[in-house]
Design a protein around this motif. Sequence first.
Motif, PDB file in Angstrom:
ATOM      1  N   GLY A   1      -6.302   4.535  11.747  1.00  0.00           N
ATOM      2  CA  GLY A   1      -7.514   4.443  12.487  1.00  0.00           C
ATOM      3  C   GLY A   1      -8.267   3.487  11.849  1.00  0.00           C
ATOM      4  O   GLY A   1      -9.316   3.066  12.848  1.00  0.00           O
ATOM      5  N   LEU A   2      -8.149   2.965  10.567  1.00  0.00           N
ATOM      6  CA  LEU A   2      -9.035   1.978  10.195  1.00  0.00           C
ATOM      7  C   LEU A   2      -8.159   1.627   8.854  1.00  0.00           C
ATOM      8  O   LEU A   2      -7.131   1.794   8.738  1.00  0.00           O
ATOM      9  CB  LEU A   2     -10.406   2.844   9.456  1.00  0.00           C
ATOM     10  N   ALA A   3      -8.812   0.480   8.421  1.00  0.00           N
ATOM     11  CA  ALA A   3      -7.933  -0.481   7.346  1.00  0.00           C
ATOM     12  C   ALA A   3      -7.779   0.342   6.083  1.00  0.00           C
ATOM     13  O   ALA A   3      -8.592   1.285   5.716  1.00  0.00           O
ATOM     14  CB  ALA A   3      -9.058  -1.607   6.957  1.00  0.00           C
ATOM     15  N   PRO A   4      -6.781   0.191   5.430  1.00  0.00           N
ATOM     16  CA  PRO A   4      -5.603  -0.851   5.723  1.00  0.00           C
ATOM     17  C   PRO A   4      -4.699   0.010   6.922  1.00  0.00           C
ATOM     18  O   PRO A   4      -4.379   1.066   7.158  1.00  0.00           O
ATOM     19  CB  PRO A   4      -4.800  -0.938   4.613  1.00  0.00           C
TER      20      PRO A   4
ATOM     21  N   LEU B   1      -9.217  18.200   0.625  1.00  0.00           N
ATOM     22  CA  LEU B   1      -9.227  17.361   1.672  1.00  0.00           C
ATOM     23  C   LEU B   1     -10.570  16.343   1.519  1.00  0.00           C
ATOM     24  O   LEU B   1     -11.484  16.956   0.869  1.00  0.00           O
ATOM     25  CB  LEU B   1      -9.425  18.070   3.188  1.00  0.00           C
ATOM     26  N   GLY B   2     -10.550  15.113   2.094  1.00  0.00           N
ATOM     27  CA  GLY B   2     -11.870  14.391   2.047  1.00  0.00           C
ATOM     28  C   GLY B   2     -12.233  14.216   3.404  1.00  0.00           C
ATOM     29  O   GLY B   2     -11.637  14.642   4.341  1.00  0.00           O
ATOM     30  N   LEU B   3     -13.394  13.663   3.591  1.00  0.00           N
ATOM     31  CA  LEU B   3     -13.957  13.203   4.966  1.00  0.00           C
ATOM     32  C   LEU B   3     -14.157  11.533   4.867  1.00  0.00           C
ATOM     33  O   LEU B   3     -15.026  11.016   4.020  1.00  0.00           O
ATOM     34  CB  LEU B   3     -15.470  14.008   4.907  1.00  0.00           C
ATOM     35  N   GLY B   4     -13.586  10.876   5.899  1.00  0.00           N
ATOM     36  CA  GLY B   4     -13.614   9.653   6.162  1.00  0.00           C
ATOM     37  C   GLY B   4     -14.899   9.054   6.532  1.00  0.00           C
ATOM     38  O   GLY B   4     -15.556  10.065   7.512  1.00  0.00           O
ATOM     39  N   GLU B   5     -15.237   8.071   6.581  1.00  0.00           N
ATOM     40  CA  GLU B   5     -16.468   7.621   7.328  1.00  0.00           C
ATOM     41  C   GLU B   5     -16.437   7.656   8.634  1.00  0.00           C
ATOM     42  O   GLU B   5     -17.446   7.351   9.644  1.00  0.00           O
ATOM     43  CB  GLU B   5     -17.001   6.269   6.895  1.00  0.00           C
TER      44      GLU B   5
ATOM     45  N   GLU C   1       0.866  -1.064   0.043  1.00  0.00           N
ATOM     46  CA  GLU C   1      -0.018   0.013  -0.032  1.00  0.00           C
ATOM     47  C   GLU C   1       0.870   1.210   0.085  1.00  0.00           C
ATOM     48  O   GLU C   1       0.354   2.372  -0.327  1.00  0.00           O
ATOM     49  CB  GLU C   1      -0.940   0.110   0.983  1.00  0.00           C
ATOM     50  N   ALA C   2       2.159   1.100   0.274  1.00  0.00           N
ATOM     51  CA  ALA C   2       2.835   2.068   0.414  1.00  0.00           C
ATOM     52  C   ALA C   2       2.955   3.099  -1.051  1.00  0.00           C
ATOM     53  O   ALA C   2       3.141   2.520  -1.861  1.00  0.00           O
ATOM     54  CB  ALA C   2       4.330   2.011   0.954  1.00  0.00           C
TER      55      ALA C   2
END
Length: 239
Positions: A175-178, A143-147, A79-80
């Motif tokens: 804080g969440l996957a991955p 920017l975006g907004l995560g769930e 994922e890097a």
Amino acid sequence: MAVLPPGATILPDPDAVARAAADHIVAAARTSDRFALCLSGGSTPKRLYALLAGEYRDRVPWERLHLFFGDERVGDTPEAGSNARMVAEAFGSDSPIPPGHLFPIPIDGTPEACAAAYEATLRSFHGSGTLTPERPLFDLVLLGLGEDGHTASLFPGKPAVEEDAAWVVGVPEAGLAPFVPRVSLTLPALAATRRMLFLVTGTGKVEPLARLAAGENLPAGRARAWGETVWLLDEAAAG
């Protein structure tokens, strides 16, 4: 309809959101001799970048643009470097970005080492170790907004959200996957911009928008520009 953030505009779909963002960038870049743009990852920004490289290509003053990243996945996992790869894919093999005008976040090393290296890059470009409203770091931040309410790689409850001195921090665990190590610009660095654009699309964003409206202390709600903060939402996200 959900209660929306101040400065929110509702558009029909993700393509309309990407197009509105492209219009913002083109208009703003034409007013500056050197335009610093902080990029975001995600599907809607990818549409935006493809628009800039395609339909909008001849309208963008590419020689003025200097492109940075708000966050990146680092280390030795597959994922890097995913944000940098996405941007490269979106702009294509004949990218209009001038050589030396794209500044990816280093991915080889610990999150802390990569963060320190990128902060040095930002300070060198800025020409000062001090951020002031009169001399912001960026002209525009995407920017975006995560769930879960995160933005960039600033996740709820993680120490990086509270950093108020560094411009860039290592995030050992997302804080969440991955759940891979990341590097993120901090809230003070993101705030040091003339304009901030949140690009928010899809039904998965209805809940975090409602949490923001209810006053929950989420990272995305704490990200505010020294200048103007604009939210571009599609109808699905707006509920």
